[in-house]
Design a protein around this motif. Structure first.
Motif, PDB file in Angstrom:
ATOM      1  N   ASN A 152       0.823  -1.210   0.000  1.00 10.91           N
ATOM      2  CA  ASN A 152       0.000   0.000   0.000  1.00 10.91           C
ATOM      3  C   ASN A 152       0.861   1.267   0.000  1.00 10.91           C
ATOM      4  N   ILE A 153       2.028   1.195   0.602  1.00 13.82           N
ATOM      5  CA  ILE A 153       2.916   2.368   0.564  1.00 13.82           C
ATOM      6  C   ILE A 153       3.293   2.667  -0.875  1.00 13.82           C
ATOM      7  N   VAL A 154       3.638   1.620  -1.601  1.00 12.26           N
ATOM      8  CA  VAL A 154       4.137   1.789  -2.960  1.00 12.26           C
ATOM      9  C   VAL A 154       3.005   2.171  -3.919  1.00 12.26           C
ATOM     10  N   VAL A 155       1.944   1.365  -3.902  1.00  8.60           N
ATOM     11  CA  VAL A 155       0.859   1.571  -4.860  1.00  8.60           C
ATOM     12  C   VAL A 155      -0.129   2.630  -4.369  1.00  8.60           C
ATOM     13  N   GLY A 156      -0.508   2.502  -3.114  1.00  9.20           N
ATOM     14  CA  GLY A 156      -1.564   3.364  -2.585  1.00  9.20           C
ATOM     15  C   GLY A 156      -1.107   4.783  -2.336  1.00  9.20           C
ATOM     16  N   PHE A 157       0.020   4.920  -1.662  1.00  5.70           N
ATOM     17  CA  PHE A 157       0.487   6.266  -1.340  1.00  5.70           C
ATOM     18  C   PHE A 157       1.203   6.908  -2.518  1.00  5.70           C
ATOM     19  N   ALA A 158       2.283   6.271  -2.965  1.00  5.75           N
ATOM     20  CA  ALA A 158       3.122   6.914  -3.977  1.00  5.75           C
ATOM     21  C   ALA A 158       2.587   6.707  -5.394  1.00  5.75           C
ATOM     22  N   GLY A 159       1.586   5.812  -5.545  1.00  2.32           N
ATOM     23  CA  GLY A 159       0.982   5.619  -6.861  1.00  2.32           C
ATOM     24  C   GLY A 159       1.896   4.915  -7.858  1.00  2.32           C
ATOM     25  N   LEU A 160       2.830   4.099  -7.350  1.00  5.25           N
ATOM     26  CA  LEU A 160       3.749   3.380  -8.245  1.00  5.25           C
ATOM     27  C   LEU A 160       3.217   1.972  -8.433  1.00  5.25           C
ATOM     28  N   LEU A 161       2.902   1.626  -9.667  1.00  9.93           N
ATOM     29  CA  LEU A 161       2.293   0.327  -9.920  1.00  9.93           C
ATOM     30  C   LEU A 161       3.352  -0.767  -9.883  1.00  9.93           C
ATOM     31  N   ASP A 162       3.392  -1.502  -8.782  1.00 11.31           N
ATOM     32  CA  ASP A 162       4.381  -2.561  -8.593  1.00 11.31           C
ATOM     33  C   ASP A 162       3.690  -3.906  -8.760  1.00 11.31           C
ATOM     34  N   LEU A 163       3.975  -4.609  -9.841  1.00  9.75           N
ATOM     35  CA  LEU A 163       3.313  -5.888 -10.107  1.00  9.75           C
ATOM     36  C   LEU A 163       4.125  -7.071  -9.604  1.00  9.75           C
ATOM     37  N   GLY A 164       5.300  -6.799  -9.055  1.00  9.32           N
ATOM     38  CA  GLY A 164       6.142  -7.912  -8.626  1.00  9.32           C
ATOM     39  C   GLY A 164       6.497  -7.838  -7.156  1.00  9.32           C
ATOM     40  N   TYR A 165       5.568  -7.344  -6.363  1.00  6.24           N
ATOM     41  CA  TYR A 165       5.887  -7.109  -4.954  1.00  6.24           C
ATOM     42  C   TYR A 165       6.292  -8.388  -4.233  1.00  6.24           C
ATOM     43  N   PHE A 166       5.726  -9.491  -4.660  1.00 11.73           N
ATOM     44  CA  PHE A 166       6.010 -10.754  -3.986  1.00 11.73           C
ATOM     45  C   PHE A 166       7.490 -11.122  -4.114  1.00 11.73           C
ATOM     46  N   GLY A 167       8.149 -10.567  -5.108  1.00 13.25           N
ATOM     47  CA  GLY A 167       9.584 -10.793  -5.258  1.00 13.25           C
ATOM     48  C   GLY A 167      10.361 -10.397  -4.017  1.00 13.25           C
ATOM     49  N   PHE A 168       9.912  -9.348  -3.340  1.00 11.46           N
ATOM     50  CA  PHE A 168      10.607  -8.909  -2.127  1.00 11.46           C
ATOM     51  C   PHE A 168      10.386  -9.899  -0.983  1.00 11.46           C
ATOM     52  N   PHE A 169       9.185 -10.449  -0.943  1.00  8.66           N
ATOM     53  CA  PHE A 169       8.892 -11.517   0.013  1.00  8.66           C
ATOM     54  C   PHE A 169       9.884 -12.663  -0.205  1.00  8.66           C
ATOM     55  N   ALA A 170      10.091 -13.001  -1.470  1.00  8.20           N
ATOM     56  CA  ALA A 170      11.003 -14.096  -1.809  1.00  8.20           C
ATOM     57  C   ALA A 170      12.430 -13.784  -1.372  1.00  8.20           C
ATOM     58  N   VAL A 171      12.871 -12.564  -1.615  1.00  2.00           N
ATOM     59  CA  VAL A 171      14.227 -12.202  -1.214  1.00  2.00           C
ATOM     60  C   VAL A 171      14.381 -12.362   0.301  1.00  2.00           C
ATOM     61  N   GLY A 172      13.373 -11.927   1.045  1.00  2.10           N
ATOM     62  CA  GLY A 172      13.413 -12.061   2.505  1.00  2.10           C
ATOM     63  C   GLY A 172      13.472 -13.512   2.946  1.00  2.10           C
ATOM     64  N   ALA A 173      12.578 -14.320   2.386  1.00  2.00           N
ATOM     65  CA  ALA A 173      12.510 -15.727   2.782  1.00  2.00           C
ATOM     66  C   ALA A 173      13.798 -16.459   2.405  1.00  2.00           C
ATOM     67  N   TYR A 174      14.293 -16.204   1.210  1.00  2.00           N
ATOM     68  CA  TYR A 174      15.494 -16.904   0.748  1.00  2.00           C
ATOM     69  C   TYR A 174      16.746 -16.459   1.498  1.00  2.00           C
ATOM     70  N   THR A 175      16.802 -15.184   1.876  1.00  2.00           N
ATOM     71  CA  THR A 175      17.959 -14.746   2.650  1.00  2.00           C
ATOM     72  C   THR A 175      18.037 -15.529   3.953  1.00  2.00           C
ATOM     73  N   VAL A 176      16.905 -15.626   4.621  1.00  2.00           N
ATOM     74  CA  VAL A 176      16.873 -16.396   5.866  1.00  2.00           C
ATOM     75  C   VAL A 176      17.282 -17.840   5.590  1.00  2.00           C
ATOM     76  N   ALA A 177      16.703 -18.413   4.523  1.00  2.00           N
ATOM     77  CA  ALA A 177      16.982 -19.810   4.216  1.00  2.00           C
ATOM     78  C   ALA A 177      18.469 -20.040   3.963  1.00  2.00           C
ATOM     79  N   VAL A 178      19.054 -19.203   3.134  1.00  2.00           N
ATOM     80  CA  VAL A 178      20.448 -19.401   2.736  1.00  2.00           C
ATOM     81  C   VAL A 178      21.399 -19.294   3.932  1.00  2.00           C
ATOM     82  N   PHE A 179      21.095 -18.385   4.850  1.00  2.00           N
ATOM     83  CA  PHE A 179      22.028 -18.180   5.960  1.00  2.00           C
ATOM     84  C   PHE A 179      21.773 -19.079   7.162  1.00  2.00           C
ATOM     85  N   THR A 180      20.600 -19.736   7.211  1.00  2.00           N
ATOM     86  CA  THR A 180      20.315 -20.523   8.411  1.00  2.00           C
ATOM     87  C   THR A 180      20.207 -22.024   8.152  1.00  2.00           C
ATOM     88  N   SER A 181      19.803 -22.396   6.946  1.00  2.00           N
ATOM     89  CA  SER A 181      19.484 -23.807   6.715  1.00  2.00           C
ATOM     90  C   SER A 181      20.744 -24.663   6.563  1.00  2.00           C
TER      91      SER A 181
END
Ligand SMILES: Nc1ncnc2c1ncn2[C@@H]1O[C@H](COP(=O)(O)OP(=O)(O)OP(=O)(O)O)[C@@H](O)[C@H]1O
Ligand SMILES: [Mg+2]
Lengths: 369, 283
Positions: free
Chosen positions: A78-107
């Motif tokens: 909502n910050i990106v699309v709702g407030f700043a009006g930037l149409l981000d169609l790949g937001y889930f990519g950031f979720f992936a970066v977060g999840a994979y960073t944890v995975a790579v460093f802990t697993s």
């Protein structure tokens, strides 16, 4: 039909009127009640009285965790699309970066073999997601709306392909034995275990509250005003002294950081992260949730994210004339979206500063002044 | 032609005493130095050359399509001149970003109103006031002292300006719900919030009735009396004559006249341009 809508609108109006004009303590009391309700929600002693609300097809606690992750993602997007009006169609990519960073460093299945505890990987995950947001935003945020949509879509797809095919990211086999968040009960049993999903849900809920406070602080400052001004008329904003690129980048980076946080939390509960978690559809669902709830409005994003994630899970295990509803969940979801866009384009929770992004393309070209 | 302007006098049409007391110092504020601007084949500005001095009200007039708005756009950094350069407070502004030019002290309004429609009147002005604020994202996130201080200052300033342009009553209304005249005033207030040295108004009286025009005239004079230099684009000759110290006339992208209002009014090329004599022998 019209009369129903009028009735609905006038009712909503009365509620909002009472909300804004009522005494301050009443507002706080209501917010507190809502928060208490959601903390109590995953307890069987509580939800057994709630009739059809608890899910039947799957464990209600797990569902609530999923719902809370979606709420967090919706607040971030909502910050990106709702407030700043930037149409981000790949937001889930950031979720992936977060999840994979944890995975790579802990697993233990990671090639790095660092085996960090979850808590140590968390700040790194957030920082890296933020960095990836800045790296993606720096070249693209100078472009106008449509290009940005395509580039962000490509970004999410790139992450998915990398996760699927790169040896380092383990593809479908994924990373297992990702550690849980720390903490134990007095009797020595870990708080964040495998069986009980409630502590994870409570953790995310708490973080949602903190994130919302932070976002609200930004929203009520120079930063929030700059975002809205950019959304409403980017050139005029810049001519009024707003460094537009800088604030667009901040919107992108803060949105990304929240997405990364959600991904890290997900990895910490799930124990297992693989490329199967990364579907393009997820980006679309979150975007739809934000718009459904009322783009540009924090409460709207929360309601939208929560409702969409909950309803999708709610369909599980329900049969309707012998048809398993869950199979058709996205069709129903699409139908709801279409109906919404026709009858209530501003979203469920209407916003005073409704997004102009979708209704007004005039700002794409500057003519005359 | 510019040399004839030795001592700008008060416009002869009745004005408030305030205008009389203002002596124009001859310190150049904005220099448009032989600027040419082309859009493909269209030459929107053709070797335009004029200087704006501190403390004056300069009128920029000309028939439709003469290049007045384009001149504003070149000054505020929307377009880059194809030839020539523009200096503001002695500094070249060619190549500077729009928000940097605003910070240097130039503010403008738009011919077609361009407010932030979903924001309230107050918030619109706050955006302008934020131009000089330094609150960082971190400072705003944790509501640090700087954020609080600047927020308070910006709010105070916005309220003062709403009052100054006379729309305090609409403070909390969304800009799009304001009347046309109120929106024009709000645009002026928003521009003033950036603390300009030079205020550029693009047809601020368009669509106003005579009474509203008179009010606007008073407002422009009050702005000048606060020490702000004003560059005014206006179609209404009477309004321009009544408020400006000097006038620059454009036609087809070229400057055809410059001087005191009284002089410009008598200039046969200006009369021809406005009446369309050269192309039209019927007149
Ligand atoms: N972005 C652009 N692309 C192409 N041509 C343009 C552009 N902007 C302006 N022009 C042309 O430049 C010329 C001057 O236009 P401008 O808007 O500056 O006139 P103006 O003096 O402001 O007229 P008006 O009184 O109608 O506002 C016109 O011929 C216009 O068509
Ligand atoms: Mg114009």
């Amino acid at each position: 039909m019209t009369s129903v809508r009028e009735w609905f609108d006038s009712g909503r109006h009365a509620v909002s009127e009472r909300w804004h004009n009522g005494p301050r303590w009443m507002r706080w009391a209501l917010i507190a009640a809502v928060i208490v309700f959601f903390y109590a929600l995953p307890n069987r002693e509580f939800y057994q009285w709630l009739g059809p609300i608890p899910t039947t097809g799957s464990n209600f606690g797990h569902v609530l965790f999923t719902v809370s992750i979606y709420v967090l993602l919706a607040v971030g997007l909502n910050i990106v699309v709702g407030f700043a009006g930037l149409l981000d169609l790949g937001y889930f990519g950031f979720f992936a970066v977060g999840a994979y960073t944890v995975a790579v460093f802990t697993s233990p299945s990671s090639d790095l073999k660092t085996l960090w505890p979850w808590m140590l990987a968390l700040p790194l995950a957030i920082a890296l997601t933020m960095l990836s947001g800045v790296m993606l935003g720096t070249p693209t945020l100078r472009l106008r709306g449509d290009y940005l949509a395509i580039v962000t879509l490509g970004f999410a797809e790139m992450i998915r392909v990398a996760a699927t095919s790169s040896e380092f990211l383990k593809g479908q086999r994924g990373f297992n034995q990702i550690p849980h968040p720390p903490g134990s009960y007095p009797d020595g049993k870990p708080i964040f275990g495998v069986l009980d999903p409630r502590p994870y849900y409570w953790l995310v809920l708490t973080l949602i509250i903190l994130v919302v406070i932070g976002v609200q602080n930004l929203n009520r400052s120079r930063v929030g005003r700059a975002w809205i001004a950019i959304r409403e008329d980017e050139d005029a904003a810049q001519l009024m002294g707003v460094p537009t690129f800088k604030f667009k980048l901040w919107a992108f980076a803060s949105g990304a950081a929240i997405g990364g946080l959600a991904g890290a939390l997900f990895a910490g509960k799930q124990n297992f992260v693989s490329s199967q978690n990364l579907e393009l559809l997820n980006s679309i669902i979150i975007l739809a949730a934000v718009i459904l709830g009322g783009s540009g409005n924090i409460v709207g994003a929360i309601v939208g994210g929560g409702l969409v994630a909950y309803l999708i899970e709610r369909f599980r295990g329900i049969e309707f004339f012998g048809i398993e509803l869950y199979e058709y969940r996205f069709m129903l979801f699409g139908l709801v979206l279409v109906v919404m866009m026709i009858f209530r384009p501003q979203g469920l929770v209407a916003n005073r500063r409704r997004a102009a992004e979708f209704k007004d393309r005039r700002k794409e070209v500057i003519v005359g002044g | 032609m510019g040399e004839t302007v030795q001592k700008p006098t008060v416009p002869e049409q009745a004005g408030p005493p305030a205008a009389e007391s203002t002596a124009v110092t001859r310190e150049p504020l904005l220099e448009v130095d032989h600027v040419t601007l082309r859009f493909g084949g269209v030459v929107a500005l053709n070797d335009v050359n004029f200087t704006l001095y501190k403390g004056e009200i300069l009128g920029l007039i000309g028939p439709n399509g003469a290049g007045k708005t384009t001149c504003f756009n070149a000054m505020t950094g929307i377009y880059q001149p194809s030839e020539g350069e523009i200096r503001f407070r002695g500094e070249r502004i060619t190549g500077k970003k729009k928000h940097q030019i605003t910070k240097m002290g130039m503010a403008r309004t738009f011919q077609n109103i361009r407010l932030f429609p979903e924001m309230t009147a107050l918030e619109n002005i706050q955006v302008g006031a934020d131009a000089h604020h330094k609150t960082s994202v971190i400072s705003a996130l944790f509501r640090l002292p700087r954020h609080r201080r600047e927020e308070r200052d910006g709010l105070e300033k916005a309220e003062r300006l709403l009052d100054f342009v006379g729309i305090s009553g609409r403070m909390h209304d969304a800009a799009r719900n304001l009347s046309y005249g109120e929106q024009r005033r709000l645009e002026i207030a928003r521009a003033l919030a950036t603390d300009p040295v030079l205020l550029c108004l693009d047809e601020p009286a368009a669509g106003f009735n005579p009474a509203e025009k008179e009010e606007l005239l008073q407002l422009i004079r009050r702005i000048r009396d606060q020490g702000v230099t004003v560059l005014l684009i206006e179609h209404d000759m009477r309004l321009v004559m009544g408020v400006t110290d000097r006038i620059v006339v454009l036609e087809f992208g070229k400057k055809i006249a410059e001087g005191l209002p009284a002089e410009v009014r008598e200039d046969h090329r200006v009369i021809a341009a406005y009446l369309g004599v050269p192309d039209d022998d019927v007149a």
